[in-house]
Design a protein around this motif. Structure first.
Motif, mmCIF file in Angstrom:
data_model
loop_
_atom_site.group_PDB
_atom_site.id
_atom_site.type_symbol
_atom_site.label_atom_id
_atom_site.label_comp_id
_atom_site.label_asym_id
_atom_site.label_seq_id
_atom_site.Cartn_x
_atom_site.Cartn_y
_atom_site.Cartn_z
ATOM 1 N N ALA A 44 75.971 32.545 -47.828
ATOM 2 C CA ALA A 44 76.109 31.050 -47.578
ATOM 3 C C ALA A 44 77.520 30.833 -47.757
ATOM 4 C CB ALA A 44 75.314 30.280 -48.372
ATOM 5 N N GLN B 20 79.197 29.234 -44.444
ATOM 6 C CA GLN B 20 79.890 27.668 -44.299
ATOM 7 C C GLN B 20 81.213 27.780 -43.335
ATOM 8 O OE1 GLN B 20 79.884 26.600 -48.340
ATOM 9 N NE2 GLN B 20 77.370 26.252 -48.197
ATOM 10 N N GLU C 68 81.640 26.939 -39.218
ATOM 11 C CA GLU C 68 81.852 25.980 -38.426
ATOM 12 C C GLU C 68 83.532 25.744 -37.999
ATOM 13 O OE1 GLU C 68 80.085 22.663 -40.411
ATOM 14 O OE2 GLU C 68 77.897 23.343 -39.978
#
Length: 351
Positions: free
Chosen positions: A58, A62, A65
């Motif tokens: 994760a 992240q 983006e």
């Protein structure tokens, strides 16, 4: 097993369809209520199906983006089950990118024509042994199969896994038959030795009374405490624990089998772009980010895996260079025959 995976995939697909239908209904109501207003432009969403553990990956996802310019939506699950779901969803899938824990799930999608060919400039960042021959997926990080051993229990580890059926190892070996990495190793043995020889090894190994564990970490703990003498794990579990408690406080050591032994298989976590993806351009940018120096350094330093691209090398103390491992020469795409492996493990009474 195939029926179970198919049922899971069907149920998951139905749930996803219901969610999308509800969302469409909400959007329609909002449009009716505000038909005179000018709709604000929406940021495109990159949908990622991730077979890698959320806690592990994760922090890296992240950052997608920023690198893609798209909102990133991640769906986590087991790699094999997500691959089955992608096949079930077919052209109607919302997924743009598939991040897999192993090469086998990627190979299964590639065989069914569900992955796009990646640009050559992306593929060239990784050695040929760690990417698809047809260019539909590329490895991001590597993990080597090893034999963990307790030097207080044995003078030295066996040369390779084929020796583990000998009487001297009866009741002394730990393994995790339901773990995807062990199943990939068995598939690799099938590719190397053939089904008949692998079936015999499984039966002989099972008859030698190995100890069953759920996960690699539990196997390592058991070896370290002396509960068992040997354990079949991935290399990075040892280095993660060493980073946590200090290598001087660990009893367990690692043996990297040689001579192309199946127990030295180097598998990869990899990525592929879904055929017909709505956000194909963003998915391509995501692939390049995951092959960038920043992402590869994350794999090297945080997950203790082998980085495969961008000229990044691991600086983990005591970890042998990837090129020094005498791993079996296997086309990793051939690890896709998981169902046949599961049937064989069931026949041997392991799952």
């Amino acid at each position: 097993m195939a029926t179970t995976i198919s049922r899971l995939a069907t149920l998951a697909a139905a749930a996803l369809l219901a969610t999308l239908t509800a969302a469409c209904g909400d959007q329609g109501t909002q449009a009716d209520a505000g038909s005179t207003a000018t709709a604000a432009p929406q940021t495109p969403t990159l949908v990622v199906y991730s077979g890698r553990d959320e806690k592990l990956i994760a922090p890296l996802l992240q950052k997608l983006e920023r690198s893609t310019g798209s909102k990133v939506e991640v769906r986590y699950g087991d790699s094999a089950e997500l691959a089955a779901q992608l096949l079930e969803e077919g052209d109607k899938t919302q997924a743009d990118l598939f991040l897999s824990q192993d090469a086998g799930a990627l190979g299964a999608l590639s065989q069914q024509g569900r992955l796009e060919a990646l640009p050559q400039q992306s593929l060239d960042k990784v050695g040929q042994a760690y990417r698809a021959e047809d260019g539909t997926w590329v490895g991001l990080s590597g993990r080597a199969r090893v034999i963990a051993y307790n030097p207080d229990k044995v003078a030295k580890a066996p040369a390779g896994v084929r020796e583990l059926t000998k009487p001297e190892w009866k009741g002394k070996v730990g393994y995790a038959p339901t773990n995807a990495s062990f199943q990939a190793f068995v598939t690799g043995m099938r590719v190397l030795d053939g089904d008949d020889a692998t079936r015999k090894w499984l039966r002989d190994f099972k008859a030698n009374d190995p100890k069953v564990y759920e996960k690699n970490g539990a196997i390592l703990d058991a070896v370290d405490s002396g509960e068992i003498a040997l354990g079949l794990i991935n290399h990075y579990y040892w280095f993660e624990k060493a980073a946590e408690v200090g290598p001087g406080k660990m009893t367990a050591k690692l043996h990297f089998p040689a001579n192309g032994d199946p127990g030295a298989l180097v598998n990869v976590a990899g990525v592929g772009v879904i055929k017909g993806a709505d956000q194909a351009a963003a998915a391509g940018k995501a692939v390049d980010y995951l092959l960038s120096a920043e992402a590869q350094t994350y794999f090297a330093d945080t997950t203790k895996e082998y980085p495969l691209a961008a000229g990044v090398t691991s600086k983990v103390e005591g970890l042998p260079p990837l090129e020094s491992i005498d791993a079996p020469k296997i086309d990793l795409s051939k690890l896709s025959s998981l169902q046949e492996t599961l049937v064989m493990l069931q026949e041997a009474g392991m799952v």
